[in-house]
Each structure stands twice: as structure tokens, then as C-alpha cells.
Write a protein that holds these residues in place. Sequence first.
Motif, PDB file in Angstrom:
ATOM      1  N   LYS A   1      -2.132  -0.805  10.202  1.00 38.70           N
ATOM      2  CA  LYS A   1      -1.687  -1.959   9.418  1.00 38.70           C
ATOM      3  C   LYS A   1      -2.820  -2.464   8.523  1.00 38.70           C
ATOM      4  O   LYS A   1      -2.625  -2.729   7.340  1.00 38.70           O
ATOM      5  CB  LYS A   1      -1.191  -3.072  10.339  1.00 38.70           C
ATOM      6  N   VAL A   2      -4.014  -2.563   9.084  1.00 37.99           N
ATOM      7  CA  VAL A   2      -5.176  -3.025   8.312  1.00 37.99           C
ATOM      8  C   VAL A   2      -5.521  -1.984   7.242  1.00 37.99           C
ATOM      9  O   VAL A   2      -5.848  -2.339   6.101  1.00 37.99           O
ATOM     10  CB  VAL A   2      -6.384  -3.297   9.234  1.00 37.99           C
ATOM     11  N   ALA A   3      -5.428  -0.713   7.606  1.00 38.67           N
ATOM     12  CA  ALA A   3      -5.701   0.350   6.632  1.00 38.67           C
ATOM     13  C   ALA A   3      -4.747   0.230   5.446  1.00 38.67           C
ATOM     14  O   ALA A   3      -5.180   0.296   4.290  1.00 38.67           O
ATOM     15  CB  ALA A   3      -5.562   1.719   7.293  1.00 38.67           C
ATOM     16  N   LEU A   4      -3.471   0.038   5.721  1.00 42.23           N
ATOM     17  CA  LEU A   4      -2.487  -0.073   4.637  1.00 42.23           C
ATOM     18  C   LEU A   4      -2.805  -1.270   3.739  1.00 42.23           C
ATOM     19  O   LEU A   4      -2.739  -1.155   2.508  1.00 42.23           O
ATOM     20  CB  LEU A   4      -1.071  -0.184   5.198  1.00 42.23           C
ATOM     21  N   GLU A   5      -3.172  -2.380   4.326  1.00 43.72           N
ATOM     22  CA  GLU A   5      -3.526  -3.572   3.533  1.00 43.72           C
ATOM     23  C   GLU A   5      -4.666  -3.251   2.566  1.00 43.72           C
ATOM     24  O   GLU A   5      -4.632  -3.662   1.401  1.00 43.72           O
ATOM     25  CB  GLU A   5      -3.925  -4.728   4.452  1.00 43.72           C
ATOM     26  N   HIS A   6      -5.662  -2.513   3.045  1.00 38.68           N
ATOM     27  CA  HIS A   6      -6.804  -2.193   2.194  1.00 38.68           C
ATOM     28  C   HIS A   6      -6.441  -1.159   1.123  1.00 38.68           C
ATOM     29  O   HIS A   6      -6.894  -1.264  -0.018  1.00 38.68           O
ATOM     30  CB  HIS A   6      -7.979  -1.727   3.049  1.00 38.68           C
ATOM     31  N   TYR A   7      -5.622  -0.163   1.486  1.00 39.33           N
ATOM     32  CA  TYR A   7      -5.173   0.786   0.462  1.00 39.33           C
ATOM     33  C   TYR A   7      -4.404   0.059  -0.636  1.00 39.33           C
ATOM     34  O   TYR A   7      -4.592   0.339  -1.820  1.00 39.33           O
ATOM     35  CB  TYR A   7      -4.269   1.867   1.061  1.00 39.33           C
ATOM     36  N   VAL A   8      -3.562  -0.875  -0.250  1.00 41.20           N
ATOM     37  CA  VAL A   8      -2.753  -1.603  -1.240  1.00 41.20           C
ATOM     38  C   VAL A   8      -3.646  -2.473  -2.125  1.00 41.20           C
ATOM     39  O   VAL A   8      -3.435  -2.539  -3.348  1.00 41.20           O
ATOM     40  CB  VAL A   8      -1.644  -2.425  -0.549  1.00 41.20           C
ATOM     41  N   LYS A   9      -4.663  -3.096  -1.552  1.00 43.00           N
ATOM     42  CA  LYS A   9      -5.602  -3.878  -2.368  1.00 43.00           C
ATOM     43  C   LYS A   9      -6.301  -2.976  -3.385  1.00 43.00           C
ATOM     44  O   LYS A   9      -6.416  -3.335  -4.563  1.00 43.00           O
ATOM     45  CB  LYS A   9      -6.644  -4.578  -1.483  1.00 43.00           C
ATOM     46  N   ALA A  10      -6.760  -1.818  -2.923  1.00 44.81           N
ATOM     47  CA  ALA A  10      -7.406  -0.873  -3.840  1.00 44.81           C
ATOM     48  C   ALA A  10      -6.434  -0.421  -4.912  1.00 44.81           C
ATOM     49  O   ALA A  10      -6.779  -0.363  -6.101  1.00 44.81           O
ATOM     50  CB  ALA A  10      -7.935   0.331  -3.057  1.00 44.81           C
ATOM     51  N   LEU A  11      -5.215  -0.117  -4.508  1.00 44.86           N
ATOM     52  CA  LEU A  11      -4.195   0.340  -5.449  1.00 44.86           C
ATOM     53  C   LEU A  11      -3.922  -0.709  -6.514  1.00 44.86           C
ATOM     54  O   LEU A  11      -3.864  -0.387  -7.712  1.00 44.86           O
ATOM     55  CB  LEU A  11      -2.913   0.687  -4.691  1.00 44.86           C
ATOM     56  N   ARG A  12      -3.763  -1.950  -6.114  1.00 46.29           N
ATOM     57  CA  ARG A  12      -3.465  -3.026  -7.085  1.00 46.29           C
ATOM     58  C   ARG A  12      -4.601  -3.164  -8.108  1.00 46.29           C
ATOM     59  O   ARG A  12      -4.351  -3.332  -9.308  1.00 46.29           O
ATOM     60  CB  ARG A  12      -3.222  -4.356  -6.369  1.00 46.29           C
ATOM     61  N   ILE A  13      -5.820  -3.108  -7.641  1.00 43.93           N
ATOM     62  CA  ILE A  13      -6.957  -3.209  -8.562  1.00 43.93           C
ATOM     63  C   ILE A  13      -6.952  -2.018  -9.523  1.00 43.93           C
ATOM     64  O   ILE A  13      -7.082  -2.188 -10.737  1.00 43.93           O
ATOM     65  CB  ILE A  13      -8.297  -3.288  -7.795  1.00 43.93           C
ATOM     66  N   ASN A  14      -6.784  -0.813  -8.973  1.00 49.50           N
ATOM     67  CA  ASN A  14      -6.800   0.378  -9.821  1.00 49.50           C
ATOM     68  C   ASN A  14      -5.637   0.393 -10.810  1.00 49.50           C
ATOM     69  O   ASN A  14      -5.804   0.847 -11.943  1.00 49.50           O
ATOM     70  CB  ASN A  14      -6.828   1.652  -8.968  1.00 49.50           C
ATOM     71  N   GLU A  15      -4.492  -0.119 -10.396  1.00 49.43           N
ATOM     72  CA  GLU A  15      -3.361  -0.231 -11.337  1.00 49.43           C
ATOM     73  C   GLU A  15      -3.710  -1.187 -12.469  1.00 49.43           C
ATOM     74  O   GLU A  15      -3.424  -0.899 -13.633  1.00 49.43           O
ATOM     75  CB  GLU A  15      -2.105  -0.703 -10.601  1.00 49.43           C
ATOM     76  N   SER A  16      -4.354  -2.303 -12.134  1.00 48.55           N
ATOM     77  CA  SER A  16      -4.712  -3.267 -13.175  1.00 48.55           C
ATOM     78  C   SER A  16      -5.745  -2.694 -14.142  1.00 48.55           C
ATOM     79  O   SER A  16      -5.784  -3.064 -15.310  1.00 48.55           O
ATOM     80  CB  SER A  16      -5.225  -4.575 -12.559  1.00 48.55           C
ATOM     81  N   LEU A  17      -6.567  -1.763 -13.655  1.00 49.17           N
ATOM     82  CA  LEU A  17      -7.591  -1.127 -14.485  1.00 49.17           C
ATOM     83  C   LEU A  17      -7.062   0.114 -15.207  1.00 49.17           C
ATOM     84  O   LEU A  17      -7.735   0.649 -16.092  1.00 49.17           O
ATOM     85  CB  LEU A  17      -8.798  -0.724 -13.624  1.00 49.17           C
TER      86      LEU A  17
END
Length: 181
Positions: free
Chosen positions: A40-56
Motif C-alpha cells: 500500500k505504501v509502495a503504491l502511494e509512492h509510485y503514484v506520487k512519482a507518477l503524478r510529478i512525472n506526468e506534470s513534467l
Amino acid sequence: AAIDCYSRNLIIRMELDDSVGMAGVYHNLANVYRGIFQYKVALEHYVKALRINESLGNKRWIMNNYTGIGILYKVQGEYDLALDYYRKAEAICIEIEYRRGLIFAYGNIANVDKEQKKYEQALDYKIQALTIIRELNLRYRIPGGLLGTGSVREKLNQNDQARQDYVEGLALAIELENKSS
């Protein structure tokens, strides 16, 4: 220890307003949490990384985030979700013409197909990955690619071809080992 180091690194990246660095740290933290089965924690961190990379608009890292999420779902046996993310990674690799990334995308898709006993599909993806490996002349990856095709051929009772894959892979692995010694 790794979580502490990455957490301190994340604070520094935030203070520097370094979005690229923050995305990388979130992705690395996700990998660590996945490795200690805190999915669950891993997924939260992947999603945070994904959102940042999508914005970039950082396509290669978006592909890496999708792959990480796919692996996370695969290890939990959620094959449909894993395939969704692996296919998203595959689509990005095709879009940005990242052939090395396709090797991993095809391999990941094949592994899920193999788990689901879809051996013909799995073999097709394993062959596609091996074809790219050969085209890019990534000799050090060929033995693993042949092991992959051989293992699926074995499931399909294509034992002669599986044996050929294993023998060729082993011979090349020995050759590469001897060259590195």
C-alpha cells in the motif's frame, strides 16, 4: 536504513523545489517498500512519482512508474491490473521509440501471460523481446532471453526447441563469462 536515507533526500529535494529529484526519490522509496512487502505504501509512492512525472511530461520516467506499479500488482496476483500498467509502459516505449524499454515491457507482459497459462501469447512476447535484444546486439541479455523462451516452449511441450534455447543460452553465457575473466 534505505528508507531513512531516501526520506532525508526527499526533504532536501523538496527544499530545493527539485521536482525531477523528488519523483526519483518517490520511485526509489516505492521500490524499497515493495521489497519489504508494504504494498500500500509502495503504491502511494509510485503514484506520487507518477503524478510529478506526468506534470513534467517525462515520458521515460512515466514508463518506469507504470512498470513499477505493474510489478507491484503482479506480485500480489492482480494480473489484470498488472497488464494494464505494463501495456501503458509498452505504449510509451513505442511512442518514444525506446526499444530497450520494450524489452522489459514485453518480458513483463509475457511473465503475466505465463502465470495465467496463456503460453502462446507469452511465447510471442518473449520472442519479441529476444528479437529486440538481438537487434540491439545486447549479447549479455541473450542468455536470459533464451531462458525465457525456453521455459515457455517447455510449457507448450516444444521440448526440442526449448532444449535448443537452453543450450544456446548456456553456451553464450559461458562464452561471455570466459571473456569477462
